[in-house]
Design a protein around this motif. Structure first.
Motif, PDB file in Angstrom:
ATOM      1  N   ARG A   1     -44.242  30.046   5.750  1.00 62.45           N
ATOM      2  CA  ARG A   1     -44.480  28.643   6.138  1.00 62.45           C
ATOM      3  C   ARG A   1     -43.240  27.799   5.854  1.00 62.45           C
ATOM      4  N   GLU A   2     -43.014  26.798   6.696  1.00 61.90           N
ATOM      5  CA  GLU A   2     -41.891  25.878   6.467  1.00 61.90           C
ATOM      6  C   GLU A   2     -42.257  24.936   5.326  1.00 61.90           C
ATOM      7  N   VAL A   3     -41.419  24.900   4.284  1.00 62.61           N
ATOM      8  CA  VAL A   3     -41.729  24.061   3.117  1.00 62.61           C
ATOM      9  C   VAL A   3     -40.493  23.291   2.673  1.00 62.61           C
ATOM     10  N   VAL A   4     -40.756  22.233   1.885  1.00 60.05           N
ATOM     11  CA  VAL A   4     -39.698  21.570   1.134  1.00 60.05           C
ATOM     12  C   VAL A   4     -40.218  21.424  -0.287  1.00 60.05           C
ATOM     13  N   VAL A   5     -39.420  21.899  -1.240  1.00 63.01           N
ATOM     14  CA  VAL A   5     -39.849  21.972  -2.639  1.00 63.01           C
ATOM     15  C   VAL A   5     -38.925  21.082  -3.463  1.00 63.01           C
ATOM     16  N   VAL A   6     -39.499  20.261  -4.347  1.00 62.33           N
ATOM     17  CA  VAL A   6     -38.661  19.327  -5.106  1.00 62.33           C
ATOM     18  C   VAL A   6     -39.252  19.053  -6.488  1.00 62.33           C
ATOM     19  N   LEU A   7     -38.343  18.885  -7.425  1.00 67.46           N
ATOM     20  CA  LEU A   7     -38.705  18.476  -8.776  1.00 67.46           C
ATOM     21  C   LEU A   7     -38.663  16.948  -8.801  1.00 67.46           C
ATOM     22  N   SER A   8     -39.810  16.323  -9.098  1.00 69.97           N
ATOM     23  CA  SER A   8     -39.844  14.847  -9.058  1.00 69.97           C
ATOM     24  C   SER A   8     -39.268  14.228 -10.314  1.00 69.97           C
ATOM     25  N   ARG A   9     -39.354  14.970 -11.400  1.00 70.56           N
ATOM     26  CA  ARG A   9     -39.192  14.460 -12.766  1.00 70.56           C
ATOM     27  C   ARG A   9     -40.475  13.724 -13.177  1.00 70.56           C
ATOM     28  N   ILE A  10     -40.464  13.248 -14.437  1.00 75.74           N
ATOM     29  CA  ILE A  10     -41.734  12.818 -15.042  1.00 75.74           C
ATOM     30  C   ILE A  10     -41.941  11.307 -14.890  1.00 75.74           C
ATOM     31  N   GLY A  11     -43.187  10.913 -14.631  1.00 83.32           N
ATOM     32  CA  GLY A  11     -43.559   9.501 -14.613  1.00 83.32           C
ATOM     33  C   GLY A  11     -43.822   8.979 -13.210  1.00 83.32           C
ATOM     34  N   LYS A  12     -44.490   7.818 -13.150  1.00 80.67           N
ATOM     35  CA  LYS A  12     -44.974   7.291 -11.869  1.00 80.67           C
ATOM     36  C   LYS A  12     -43.832   6.863 -10.947  1.00 80.67           C
ATOM     37  N   VAL A  13     -42.809   6.213 -11.490  1.00 81.14           N
ATOM     38  CA  VAL A  13     -41.727   5.738 -10.620  1.00 81.14           C
ATOM     39  C   VAL A  13     -40.953   6.923 -10.042  1.00 81.14           C
ATOM     40  N   ALA A  14     -40.638   7.896 -10.897  1.00 80.77           N
ATOM     41  CA  ALA A  14     -39.918   9.086 -10.411  1.00 80.77           C
ATOM     42  C   ALA A  14     -40.722   9.794  -9.324  1.00 80.77           C
ATOM     43  N   ALA A  15     -42.033   9.865  -9.522  1.00 80.43           N
ATOM     44  CA  ALA A  15     -42.890  10.541  -8.539  1.00 80.43           C
ATOM     45  C   ALA A  15     -42.959   9.739  -7.244  1.00 80.43           C
ATOM     46  N   ALA A  16     -43.041   8.410  -7.359  1.00 77.99           N
ATOM     47  CA  ALA A  16     -43.134   7.570  -6.152  1.00 77.99           C
ATOM     48  C   ALA A  16     -41.838   7.652  -5.344  1.00 77.99           C
ATOM     49  N   THR A  17     -40.704   7.618  -6.034  1.00 75.17           N
ATOM     50  CA  THR A  17     -39.414   7.748  -5.334  1.00 75.17           C
ATOM     51  C   THR A  17     -39.369   9.071  -4.575  1.00 75.17           C
ATOM     52  N   THR A  18     -39.756  10.137  -5.259  1.00 75.06           N
ATOM     53  CA  THR A  18     -39.672  11.481  -4.659  1.00 75.06           C
ATOM     54  C   THR A  18     -40.610  11.604  -3.464  1.00 75.06           C
TER      55      THR A  18
ATOM     56  N   MET B   1     -40.669  20.459  14.086  1.00 78.20           N
ATOM     57  CA  MET B   1     -41.111  21.199  12.898  1.00 78.20           C
ATOM     58  C   MET B   1     -41.762  20.230  11.907  1.00 78.20           C
ATOM     59  N   SER B   2     -42.681  20.727  11.174  1.00 79.12           N
ATOM     60  CA  SER B   2     -43.379  19.858  10.249  1.00 79.12           C
ATOM     61  C   SER B   2     -43.660  20.658   8.979  1.00 79.12           C
ATOM     62  N   ARG B   3     -43.192  20.143   7.873  1.00 79.78           N
ATOM     63  CA  ARG B   3     -43.168  20.957   6.645  1.00 79.78           C
ATOM     64  C   ARG B   3     -44.299  20.620   5.680  1.00 79.78           C
ATOM     65  N   ILE B   4     -44.602  21.577   4.825  1.00 78.97           N
ATOM     66  CA  ILE B   4     -45.486  21.348   3.686  1.00 78.97           C
ATOM     67  C   ILE B   4     -44.585  21.020   2.500  1.00 78.97           C
ATOM     68  N   ALA B   5     -44.818  19.855   1.875  1.00 79.86           N
ATOM     69  CA  ALA B   5     -44.025  19.460   0.709  1.00 79.86           C
ATOM     70  C   ALA B   5     -44.739  19.910  -0.557  1.00 79.86           C
ATOM     71  N   ILE B   6     -43.954  20.466  -1.471  1.00 80.27           N
ATOM     72  CA  ILE B   6     -44.496  20.908  -2.765  1.00 80.27           C
ATOM     73  C   ILE B   6     -43.669  20.227  -3.851  1.00 80.27           C
ATOM     74  N   MET B   7     -44.355  19.505  -4.695  1.00 78.40           N
ATOM     75  CA  MET B   7     -43.695  18.680  -5.704  1.00 78.40           C
ATOM     76  C   MET B   7     -44.247  19.008  -7.079  1.00 78.40           C
ATOM     77  N   ALA B   8     -43.391  18.985  -8.100  1.00 76.71           N
ATOM     78  CA  ALA B   8     -43.860  19.119  -9.478  1.00 76.71           C
ATOM     79  C   ALA B   8     -42.958  18.278 -10.366  1.00 76.71           C
ATOM     80  N   ALA B   9     -43.443  17.957 -11.559  1.00 74.91           N
ATOM     81  CA  ALA B   9     -42.677  17.085 -12.456  1.00 74.91           C
ATOM     82  C   ALA B   9     -41.739  17.881 -13.359  1.00 74.91           C
TER      83      ALA B   9
END
Ligand code: ADE
Length: 250
Positions: free
Chosen positions: A42-59, A1-9
């Protein structure tokens, strides 16, 4: 399986999507909740990254390494910089750059040391599909938002733009700051706080990615005032509607 990732801050940008995932499973990792399930079939994974570059890179790193992700979409808001990029418009980033990165004189300004580049590209196929989805959503904005919100935010003729988006660990909220960014990077359409970090991680890990942003403010002295109400009443609808439309079509 291969998912579509959806991310927001921010939570406002995801809650509509999460409400549409009745069978989602929660995975707690790195202090974040990753919601795995189905959206529009569709198979998805949804996540809140939180705000800023480091938080987004970790996520983004956790998504790519733990969730069998085949593509990653980042959705959210940005401050408009380019001429003609207005509140309510949508920008799909073709390229992303960190405007607060400066290792000069060792490396040219903005260049990511040892990568030999300052700009990271997103995926052309995803960008085309998201631009199409955004056109449909903006065309139907009055229906999605209700006439009152359209009037309140003066969302006359919203447009979809493609081009350079710049990221930094700053909320840009003065005409002096946005003017300086415009002078230094004249082709920048919008400024936000995560996209370039996500694009760099996706480049490193070989994951096609896209960044789609609704313009919430003009990164000037009124940015703070415009921001909260706009995110709640407009951008959250656009973010989820564009992603849903994309999932339907793709
Ligand atoms: N996201 C939305 N508006 C922004 C701004 N003015 N600066 C940085 N990130 C933003």
């Amino acid at each position: 399986m291969s998912r579509i990732a959806i991310m927001a801050a921010m939570h406002e940008e995801l809650h509509t999507l999460l409400a549409l995932m009745p069978d989602e499973q929660r995975h707690l990792l790195g202090g974040r909740e990753f919601w795995v399930g189905r959206l529009q079939g569709r198979e998805v994974v949804v996540v809140l990254s939180r705000i800023g570059k480091v938080a987004a890179a970790t996520t983004a790193t956790l998504l790519a390494t733990h969730f069998d992700v085949r593509e990653l979409l980042f959705t959210g808001v940005a401050g408009g910089l380019g001429e003609g990029v207005r509140v309510g418009d949508v920008v799909v980033a073709d390229l992303l750059l960190q405007h607060d990165l400066d290792a000069s004189p060792l490396f040219p300004r903005y260049e990511v040391p040892l990568y030999g580049r300052s700009r990271f590209a997103t995926d052309a196929r995803l960008n085309r599909a998201l631009q199409e989805a955004a056109e449909v959503v903006l065309g139907a904005s009055a229906t999605h938002l209700g006439e009152a919100a359209v009037q309140a935010f003066g969302l006359g003729k919203a447009r979809v733009h493609g081009g350079l988006v710049i990221s930094g660990d700053q909320f840009v909220a003065s005409a002096a700051q946005s003017g300086a960014l415009r002078a230094a990077l004249p082709d920048a359409l919008a400024v936000e706080m995560e996209g370039a970090a996500v694009a760099q991680v996706c480049h490193d890990l070989g994951v096609p990615c896209a960044v789609v942003r609704t313009i919430s403010d003009r990164a000037d002295d009124t940015a703070e005032r415009d921001f909260g109400a706009f995110v709640r009443e407009v951008a959250s609808h656009y973010s989820s509607a564009i992603v849903l439309r994309y999932l339907q079509g793709g």
